[in-house]
Each structure stands twice: as C-alpha cells, then as structure tokens.
Design an enzyme around this catalytic site. Structure first.
Site, mmCIF file in Angstrom:
data_model
loop_
_atom_site.group_PDB
_atom_site.id
_atom_site.type_symbol
_atom_site.label_atom_id
_atom_site.label_comp_id
_atom_site.label_asym_id
_atom_site.label_seq_id
_atom_site.Cartn_x
_atom_site.Cartn_y
_atom_site.Cartn_z
ATOM 1 N N LYS A 47 1.269 3.969 -2.682
ATOM 2 C CA LYS A 47 1.038 5.463 -2.467
ATOM 3 C C LYS A 47 2.044 6.504 -3.001
ATOM 4 C CE LYS A 47 -2.590 6.711 -1.034
ATOM 5 N NZ LYS A 47 -3.850 7.274 -1.616
ATOM 6 N N TYR A 74 0.881 -1.317 0.024
ATOM 7 C CA TYR A 74 0.009 -0.021 -0.157
ATOM 8 C C TYR A 74 0.852 1.315 -0.068
ATOM 9 C CZ TYR A 74 -3.025 3.610 2.120
ATOM 10 O OH TYR A 74 -3.576 4.796 2.592
HETATM 11 N N1 NDP Z 1 -8.246 5.941 5.970
HETATM 12 C C1 NDP Z 1 -7.172 6.377 6.269
HETATM 13 O O1 NDP Z 1 -7.056 6.498 7.426
HETATM 14 C C2 NDP Z 1 -6.338 7.009 5.277
HETATM 15 C C3 NDP Z 1 -6.689 7.084 4.047
HETATM 16 N N2 NDP Z 1 -5.998 7.613 3.489
HETATM 17 C C4 NDP Z 1 -6.206 7.494 1.498
HETATM 18 O O2 NDP Z 1 -7.585 8.237 1.540
HETATM 19 C C5 NDP Z 1 -8.076 7.650 0.461
HETATM 20 C C6 NDP Z 1 -9.624 7.155 0.816
HETATM 21 O O3 NDP Z 1 -9.314 6.354 2.043
HETATM 22 P P1 NDP Z 1 -10.942 5.570 2.535
HETATM 23 O O4 NDP Z 1 -11.833 6.416 2.429
HETATM 24 O O5 NDP Z 1 -10.400 5.154 3.797
HETATM 25 O O6 NDP Z 1 -10.977 4.055 1.973
HETATM 26 P P2 NDP Z 1 -12.178 3.342 1.327
HETATM 27 O O7 NDP Z 1 -11.821 2.104 0.938
HETATM 28 O O8 NDP Z 1 -13.325 3.677 2.327
HETATM 29 O O9 NDP Z 1 -12.442 4.315 -0.249
HETATM 30 C C7 NDP Z 1 -11.866 4.037 -1.515
HETATM 31 C C8 NDP Z 1 -13.099 3.894 -2.617
HETATM 32 O O10 NDP Z 1 -12.450 3.434 -3.723
HETATM 33 C C9 NDP Z 1 -12.999 2.466 -4.259
HETATM 34 N N3 NDP Z 1 -12.301 1.812 -5.301
HETATM 35 C C10 NDP Z 1 -11.086 1.188 -4.859
HETATM 36 N N4 NDP Z 1 -10.531 0.528 -6.022
HETATM 37 C C11 NDP Z 1 -11.260 1.206 -7.188
HETATM 38 C C12 NDP Z 1 -11.068 1.159 -8.563
HETATM 39 N N5 NDP Z 1 -10.164 0.431 -9.240
HETATM 40 N N6 NDP Z 1 -12.023 2.067 -9.391
HETATM 41 C C13 NDP Z 1 -12.768 2.706 -8.500
HETATM 42 N N7 NDP Z 1 -12.858 2.747 -7.327
HETATM 43 C C14 NDP Z 1 -12.296 2.055 -6.621
HETATM 44 C C15 NDP Z 1 -13.385 1.497 -3.107
HETATM 45 O O11 NDP Z 1 -14.322 0.447 -3.706
HETATM 46 P P3 NDP Z 1 -14.144 -0.873 -2.454
HETATM 47 O O12 NDP Z 1 -14.458 -0.482 -1.179
HETATM 48 O O13 NDP Z 1 -15.038 -1.743 -3.300
HETATM 49 O O14 NDP Z 1 -12.570 -1.404 -2.685
HETATM 50 C C16 NDP Z 1 -13.722 2.689 -2.164
HETATM 51 O O15 NDP Z 1 -15.144 2.811 -2.416
HETATM 52 C C17 NDP Z 1 -7.247 6.521 -0.147
HETATM 53 O O16 NDP Z 1 -6.400 6.982 -1.237
HETATM 54 C C18 NDP Z 1 -6.320 6.357 1.010
HETATM 55 O O17 NDP Z 1 -5.067 5.807 0.675
HETATM 56 C C19 NDP Z 1 -4.957 8.529 3.429
HETATM 57 C C20 NDP Z 1 -4.222 8.106 4.618
HETATM 58 C C21 NDP Z 1 -4.944 7.745 5.816
#
Ligand code: NDP
Ligand SMILES: CC(C)=CCC[C@@H](C)[C@H]1CC[C@H]2C3=C(CC[C@]12C)[C@@]1(C)CCC(=O)C[C@@H]1CC3
Length: 346
Positions: A148, A144
């Site tokens: 990133k 991951y």
């Molecule tokens: N949560 C945290 O603590 C942190 C998060 N981040 C970053 O923040 C962002 C959001 O995180 P978060 O909201 O927690 O994650 P989530 O998993 O809740 O949200 C990500 C969304 O993207 C979708 N997704 C994944 N792969 C694809 C694809 N190939 N095409 C289209 N959509 C896709 C997922 O679907 P599905 O669930 O079906 O995979 C999900 O709906 C990410 O980039 C993460 O790296 C950064 C730092 C900390």
C-alpha cells in the site's frame, strides 16, 4: 479528421467497484447523478446506471474499455489484507497500479482518486492524532502495508498539474458498515470459537473506526475538489469518523449488539504479542508441510493493543470534509445489517 468524444463530467469508473467500499461508492455516485463503469475481477451485483467490466487490473487491454471517455477514476481494488501472498500483493497493488496509471494517462483521464490506507505509517507503536506528514513506515508489519505504501507513492508521484493526470490519495482507517466482509465477520467468528473473552492490554487504547458512508463522502469530495490549482494535487488525506474510540469498547458494542458477551478478562499486551510472534514463526517454518493461518497475527495483536488514530483536519480544511454519520449511528446500522451473524442465528 477524428473527433475525440469529450468525456461527460458526470461519468466515472470505479476499479474494485464490486468490493465492500467500492459498491458503497458506486451507490452514492449513482445517487448523485453519475453514470459508473465498474471494473473488477468479479461481478457481485447489477444496478441501473452501472456498466460492468470484468477483468484483472494488471491487464491494460482489459482495463482500457472501462476507462475510455471517463474523466474520473476511483481505484479501490486490492487483495484482502488477511492474505499473506506477497507475490499477489506486489503484482496487484504495485505493478497493477502502474498499469492503472499508464492506462489513465494514455486515455486522457483527468483525475485519479486512490484508496490508500492510514496504515502506511503504522509500525506497531502508538499513533495519537497522526497527521499526514508522518513518514511512511520503514518497517511495515505485513505485505499488505508494504505494497500500500508503494502504491500510494506511485499514484501521488504521477500527479501532473500541467494539463496531465491529477491524483490524490484517501487514507481511511478501520472501515466498517453493512456488507463489510472483514471486521464484523472476523469478530463474530472469533466470538463463536469462544476466543473473545480477553482484552489485550489495559483496554484504554484509542482507535479510529470509520463508517463506510463517511469514507465514500471523503472520496467524492476529493474528486470534486481536485483541480490543478487546488492543494489536493499529489497529496494524501486521512478520512476518519473523527471520534476515536477505545478499540475494546468498539468491539464490545458490536458484540453486545449482536447478542454476544463482551470480553472481560485482561491479558498483558507483551505476552500476547510475543505469543503471536512465536505462532507466526511456527506458521512460516511449517508452511511447506501444513498450511495454517493464525487468528492472532502480530499485526492484529498490535492493532488491538495500541493507540492508532489520525487527524482529519487537512481534509476538513482543503475539501470541507465532515463525517456525515456518527459512530453510534454507524454501529447500530451495522449491527442491524447482520441478522445472520446474531448469537443463536441458524
Ligand atoms: N476495509 C478497510 O478497513 C480498509 C480498506 N482500505 C482500502 O480500501 C480499498 C477497498 O477495500 P475493501 O472494500 O475493504 O476491499 P474488498 O476486498 O471488499 O474490495 C476490493 C475489490 O477489488 C477486487 N480486486 C482484487 N484484486 C483485483 C484485481 N487484480 N483486479 C480487479 N479487481 C480486483 C476484489 O475482488 P476479490 O474480492 O475477488 O479479491 C474486490 O472486489 C482497498 O484498497 C483497501 O486497501 C484502506 C483502509 C481500511
Ligand atoms: C482499526 C482497524 C485498522 C481495524 C481493521 C480491521 C481488522 C484488522 C480488525 C477487525 C476485527 C479485529 C479483531 C482482532 C484484530 C484486528 C481485527 C482483525 C482480534 C483478532 C485481536 C485479538 C483478539 O482478541 C480477537 C480480535 C478479533 C477481532
């Protein structure tokens, strides 16, 4: 002669808008008068003002309708960090982000705001008040983090101040809040399995946990301050609650708030880290025969036992960022939002 529709400045697209952060972002954008196109691999809700496009962001043809006539794109999609599928991370976070950039450029999108992560500089050693000039880690602890880093580089390098796509990256850390599918559920699951009795290390390590609405605020400020002449172009910004807290105090507050006991007994950090390494190696060796996912991965043990908190001075200076919700309020709103995870809930 073909006339190109001038994109309304109150239109935007959120890639990953069905996810935890994405949905909070969409809700705030709607409140602020934006109309929003959500692109995601799954649809998890319906809201007035949102047009939903379902598809894989690696597929440019699927992406195009969502980004058409939109001046501003937020990219906050990623596979979950808990997955250890290297090929999936590489495909979605790296190749998929190249596809997003290409689609934005071809369609004349003006601004792209990426959700990166503060973890791009973390390699298991203490980080105290880290600033954005810390180099990317050369030893990422999982796939991951590895992808990133690549993703953030791609987006920031794509920034073109001469009339092209403007880009900026937001680096949140430890996002928590209502509907989070990760932090509180993992914590409660660990507690329900009787494994939250121990504090790894001396328990004094400080960490950033950031309430989701503050992360959303940082994203919207970044989008609204991103202009060809602004310092934001092609830069990463930490967005935190600006209130580092002891990792184990945060865990205890959430656990106690939900009716579970706080961890009390201390275990030496190096011992637990060593065991997590052994377990991880074992999981790798046995993978062809049995699939098991250890709760205590080296990355998780490191996150639980080291300092990792970051300065958000650059965001304050360049975009007037200030957290809107304090840690205390954020924790109590989060705890209240999980009645089904309370101790004794059916
Ligand atoms: N949560 C945290 O603590 C942190 C998060 N981040 C970053 O923040 C962002 C959001 O995180 P978060 O909201 O927690 O994650 P989530 O998993 O809740 O949200 C990500 C969304 O993207 C979708 N997704 C994944 N792969 C694809 C694809 N190939 N095409 C289209 N959509 C896709 C997922 O679907 P599905 O669930 O079906 O995979 C999900 O709906 C990410 O980039 C993460 O790296 C950064 C730092 C900390
Ligand atoms: C600050 C930050 C980057 C948090 C990100 C979220 C997760 C990495 C954490 C959320 C719940 C945490 C947790 C542990 C490790 C880190 C988390 C998964 C443990 C597995 C650490 C070891 C334990 O004793 C149990 C913990 C359960 C909760």
């Amino acid at each position: 002669m073909t006339t190109r529709v001038r994109p309304s400045s109150k239109r935007c697209a959120v890639i990953g808008g069905s996810g935890f952060l994405g949905r909070h972002l969409v809700e705030k954008l709607l409140e602020r008068g934006y109309s929003v196109a959500v692109f995601d691999i799954r649809q998890s809700y319906e809201l007035p003002g949102v047009t939903f496009y379902q598809g894989d962001l690696c597929d440019k043809e699927a992406l195009r309708p969502a980004l058409k006539d939109v001046p501003l794109v937020f990219h906050c999609a990623s596979p979950a960090p808990a997955s250890d599928d290297r090929a999936l991370f590489q495909r979605v976070n790296v190749q998929g982000t190249c596809t997003v950039i290409q689609a934005c450029t071809e369609l004349g999108v003006q601004k792209l705001v990426l959700t990166s992560s503060a973890s791009v500089v973390y390699e298991g050693a203490d980080i105290k008040n880290g600033t954005e000039d810390i180099p990317y880690t050369a030893k990422p602890m999982d796939y991951y983090t590895e992808t990133k880093i690549e993703q953030e580089k791609l987006v920031l390098q794509a920034c073109d101040k001469e009339g092209g796509l403007l880009t900026v990256a937001i680096r949140p850390h430890g996002i928590f809040g209502p509907r989070d599918p990760q932090l509180v559920p993992i914590l409660v699951d660990t507690a329900r399995r009787g494994k939250m009795k121990f504090i790894i290390g001396d328990g004094t390590n400080l960490v950033d946990f950031t309430f989701v609405e503050n992360v959303v605020h940082g994203h919207i400020l970044a989008a609204e301050h991103l202009r060809p002449e602004s310092p934001l172009c092609g830069k990463p910004y930490h967005i935190t609650n600006d209130e580092p807290i002891r990792f184990w105090d945060f865990m205890s507050k959430v656990l106690v708030g939900l009716g579970y006991a706080a961890p009390r007994y201390h275990l030496p950090y190096m011992l637990v880290y060593g065991l997590a390494m052994l377990l991880w190696l074992l999981a790798m060796l046995l993978r062809p025969l049995v699939a098991f996912k250890p709760t205590f991965t080296p990355m998780r043990v490191a996150l639980a036992g080291t300092h990792h908190y970051y300065s958000c001075e650059a965001a304050k200076r360049d975009m007037g960022y200030k957290p809107l919700v304090s840690l205390t309020e954020g924790i109590s709103r989060t705890v209240e939002s999980y009645p089904h995870l309370r101790h004794g809930a059916p």
